[in-house]
Design an enzyme around this catalytic site. Structure first.
Site, PDB file in Angstrom:
ATOM      1  N   MET A  64      60.523  82.816  83.542  1.00 40.25           N
ATOM      2  CA  MET A  64      61.807  82.016  83.958  1.00 40.25           C
ATOM      3  C   MET A  64      62.795  82.415  84.365  1.00 40.25           C
ATOM      4  O   MET A  64      63.666  83.166  83.262  1.00 40.25           O
ATOM      5  CB  MET A  64      62.656  80.595  83.220  1.00 40.25           C
ATOM      6  CG  MET A  64      61.114  79.413  82.990  1.00 40.25           C
ATOM      7  SD  MET A  64      60.001  78.237  83.731  1.00 40.25           S
ATOM      8  CE  MET A  64      61.544  78.452  84.785  1.00 40.25           C
ATOM      9  N   SER A 102      58.284  75.061  94.867  1.00 41.82           N
ATOM     10  CA  SER A 102      58.463  74.120  94.294  1.00 41.82           C
ATOM     11  C   SER A 102      58.382  72.799  94.985  1.00 41.82           C
ATOM     12  O   SER A 102      59.948  72.112  95.317  1.00 41.82           O
ATOM     13  CB  SER A 102      59.609  74.324  92.701  1.00 41.82           C
ATOM     14  OG  SER A 102      60.062  73.369  92.044  1.00 41.82           O
ATOM     15  N   HIS A 145      53.938  74.551  93.765  1.00 46.18           N
ATOM     16  CA  HIS A 145      54.597  74.518  91.960  1.00 46.18           C
ATOM     17  C   HIS A 145      54.872  73.142  91.683  1.00 46.18           C
ATOM     18  O   HIS A 145      55.604  72.204  92.217  1.00 46.18           O
ATOM     19  CB  HIS A 145      55.359  75.757  92.296  1.00 46.18           C
ATOM     20  CG  HIS A 145      55.900  75.914  91.302  1.00 46.18           C
ATOM     21  ND1 HIS A 145      55.099  76.754  90.006  1.00 46.18           N
ATOM     22  CD2 HIS A 145      56.927  75.248  89.791  1.00 46.18           C
ATOM     23  CE1 HIS A 145      55.965  76.696  88.706  1.00 46.18           C
ATOM     24  NE2 HIS A 145      56.588  75.511  88.729  1.00 46.18           N
ATOM     25  N   HIS A 157      53.268  73.836  86.438  1.00 47.13           N
ATOM     26  CA  HIS A 157      54.165  74.011  85.340  1.00 47.13           C
ATOM     27  C   HIS A 157      54.328  73.255  84.629  1.00 47.13           C
ATOM     28  O   HIS A 157      55.041  72.137  85.038  1.00 47.13           O
ATOM     29  CB  HIS A 157      55.308  74.917  85.703  1.00 47.13           C
ATOM     30  CG  HIS A 157      56.539  75.337  84.915  1.00 47.13           C
ATOM     31  ND1 HIS A 157      57.802  76.012  85.755  1.00 47.13           N
ATOM     32  CD2 HIS A 157      55.875  75.251  83.721  1.00 47.13           C
ATOM     33  CE1 HIS A 157      58.407  75.603  85.412  1.00 47.13           C
ATOM     34  NE2 HIS A 157      57.582  76.440  83.605  1.00 47.13           N
ATOM     35  N   ASP A 203      56.255  71.020  89.216  1.00 52.20           N
ATOM     36  CA  ASP A 203      56.827  71.016  88.216  1.00 52.20           C
ATOM     37  C   ASP A 203      56.987  69.490  86.866  1.00 52.20           C
ATOM     38  O   ASP A 203      57.162  68.552  87.603  1.00 52.20           O
ATOM     39  CB  ASP A 203      58.582  71.221  88.068  1.00 52.20           C
ATOM     40  CG  ASP A 203      58.800  72.606  88.697  1.00 52.20           C
ATOM     41  OD1 ASP A 203      58.434  73.300  87.786  1.00 52.20           O
ATOM     42  OD2 ASP A 203      59.286  72.712  89.249  1.00 52.20           O
ATOM     43  N   MET A 263      57.938  68.210  83.612  1.00 45.83           N
ATOM     44  CA  MET A 263      58.859  67.888  82.271  1.00 45.83           C
ATOM     45  C   MET A 263      58.360  66.833  81.883  1.00 45.83           C
ATOM     46  O   MET A 263      59.012  65.813  81.860  1.00 45.83           O
ATOM     47  CB  MET A 263      59.986  68.230  83.302  1.00 45.83           C
ATOM     48  CG  MET A 263      60.409  69.009  84.332  1.00 45.83           C
ATOM     49  SD  MET A 263      61.933  69.651  84.864  1.00 45.83           S
ATOM     50  CE  MET A 263      61.993  70.311  86.281  1.00 45.83           C
ATOM     51  N   MET A 314      56.732  72.003  81.562  1.00 50.46           N
ATOM     52  CA  MET A 314      57.454  71.750  80.777  1.00 50.46           C
ATOM     53  C   MET A 314      57.570  70.628  79.823  1.00 50.46           C
ATOM     54  O   MET A 314      58.462  69.540  79.531  1.00 50.46           O
ATOM     55  CB  MET A 314      59.033  72.430  81.282  1.00 50.46           C
ATOM     56  CG  MET A 314      58.527  73.011  82.129  1.00 50.46           C
ATOM     57  SD  MET A 314      60.304  73.234  83.733  1.00 50.46           S
ATOM     58  CE  MET A 314      58.800  72.287  84.661  1.00 50.46           C
ATOM     59  N   ASP A 348      60.492  82.202  88.895  1.00 49.20           N
ATOM     60  CA  ASP A 348      60.505  80.628  88.930  1.00 49.20           C
ATOM     61  C   ASP A 348      62.233  80.540  88.642  1.00 49.20           C
ATOM     62  O   ASP A 348      62.291  80.509  87.529  1.00 49.20           O
ATOM     63  CB  ASP A 348      59.529  79.820  88.281  1.00 49.20           C
ATOM     64  CG  ASP A 348      60.127  78.197  88.540  1.00 49.20           C
ATOM     65  OD1 ASP A 348      60.880  77.979  89.303  1.00 49.20           O
ATOM     66  OD2 ASP A 348      59.365  77.337  87.539  1.00 49.20           O
TER      67      ASP A 348
HETATM   68  C1  DX5 Z   1      63.276  74.478  87.452  1.00 47.13           C
HETATM   69  C2  DX5 Z   1      61.830  74.329  87.718  1.00 47.13           C
HETATM   70  C3  DX5 Z   1      61.741  75.385  89.198  1.00 47.13           C
HETATM   71  C4  DX5 Z   1      62.531  74.833  89.828  1.00 47.13           C
HETATM   72  C5  DX5 Z   1      63.273  76.384  90.777  1.00 47.13           C
HETATM   73  O1  DX5 Z   1      63.049  74.567  85.645  1.00 47.13           O
HETATM   74  O2  DX5 Z   1      60.314  75.211  86.854  1.00 47.13           O
HETATM   75  O3  DX5 Z   1      60.110  75.389  89.321  1.00 47.13           O
HETATM   76  O4  DX5 Z   1      62.029  74.091  90.818  1.00 47.13           O
HETATM   77  O5  DX5 Z   1      64.222  75.347  91.977  1.00 47.13           O
HETATM   78  P1  DX5 Z   1      64.720  76.556  92.260  1.00 47.13           P
HETATM   79  O6  DX5 Z   1      63.819  77.511  93.486  1.00 47.13           O
HETATM   80  O7  DX5 Z   1      65.501  75.688  93.226  1.00 47.13           O
HETATM   81  O8  DX5 Z   1      66.036  77.312  91.651  1.00 47.13           O
HETATM   82 ZN    ZN Z   2      59.037  75.450  87.782  1.00 47.54          ZN
END
Ligand code: DX5
Ligand code: ZN
Length: 227
Positions: free
Chosen positions: A144, A11, A36, A69, A38, A40, A71, A178
């Site tokens: 998740m 990530s 990956h 991903h 993220d 958001m 969000m 994740d």
């Molecule tokens: C959280 C993200 C993850 C996050 C995972 O909302 O979707 O992808 O970066 O990080 P770790 O592996 O540190 O939990």
């Molecule tokens: Zn994620």
């Protein structure tokens, strides 16, 4: 049906964003299969990260599979720009797409991306079955294992029941987990049936990220015959 191959996806949320291209290449050199990303918006989660312009910049530096991903509250609004930016996978949250997932999946595919659906810890797994089974179906389900929003949280082992039920129903589906994944939690996830493993802090925080990546891949490949 053949079991799905292990995919390890660091990530990039845990990377040094000021050196994103270098960090991405470092992870690929360490054996990452996917990157990956993220995305958001602060309406869907209490955090704000990156958008399509960053994906577009990164795409100029790498051919890697960018596992995005989203969000966000209105995933449909992002399909066009992420397609243009060069996203590979577009995984939206079912909680933000209950009214329009069918249209969303069609548009994601039309833009040349792989559709995926994610669910928060409080959302029952049954909600995503129609998206896996429909004529226009997702290629990946992201379960998740923390509340979305931040890296570095604690893995929720009780989510493994969702993974097990999905794997029983869909032997070759890409099932991603994740949140809180690393050497101490990979066995729970892999034995439940997860083949795509997202890991932020455990990989970026390790002295040897390559060792963590290969350990996780070996654990998935080692148990998948038993799924
Ligand atoms: C959280 C993200 C993850 C996050 C995972 O909302 O979707 O992808 O970066 O990080 P770790 O592996 O540190 O939990
Ligand atoms: Zn994620």
């Amino acid at each position: 049906m053949a079991a799905a191959a292990a995919k390890i996806a660091p990530s990039m949320l845990s990377s040094d964003f000021s050196n994103l291209a270098t960090e991405a290449q470092r992870m690929l050199d360490c054996g990452a299969d996917w990157l990956h990303m993220d995305i958001m918006c602060s309406h869907f989660v209490p955090n704000l990260t990156i958008g399509a312009p960053v994906i577009e910049s990164l795409r100029k530096h790498t051919k890697a599979y960018l596992d995005c991903h989203l969000m966000v509250t209105n995933p449909l609004d992002y399909v066009e720009s992420f397609g243009k930016a060069g996203a590979s996978g577009f995984t939206f949250h079912i909680e933000a797409a209950r009214e329009n997932w069918n249209e969303l999946i069609q548009k994601i595919k039309a833009k040349g991306m792989k559709p995926g659906v994610s669910l928060k810890p409080g959302t029952p797994i049954e909600e995503v079955y129609p998206l896996v089974e429909g004529e226009n179906h997702v290629d990946l389900v992201l379960v998740m294992t923390v509340e979305p929003g931040f890296g570095g949280q604690k893995f929720m082992p009780e989510m493994m029941d969702k993974v097990r039920r999905l794997r029983q129903k869909y032997p070759s589906l890409d099932i991603e987990v994740d949140g809180g994944l690393g050497p101490s939690t990979i066995d729970a996830a892999a034995s439940a049936g997860a083949n795509c493993i997202v890991a932020g802090s455990s990989v970026f925080g390790a002295p040897e990220p390559a060792q963590v990546i290969s350990l996780m891949r070996n654990r998935v490949e080692g148990v998948k015959a038993a799924w």
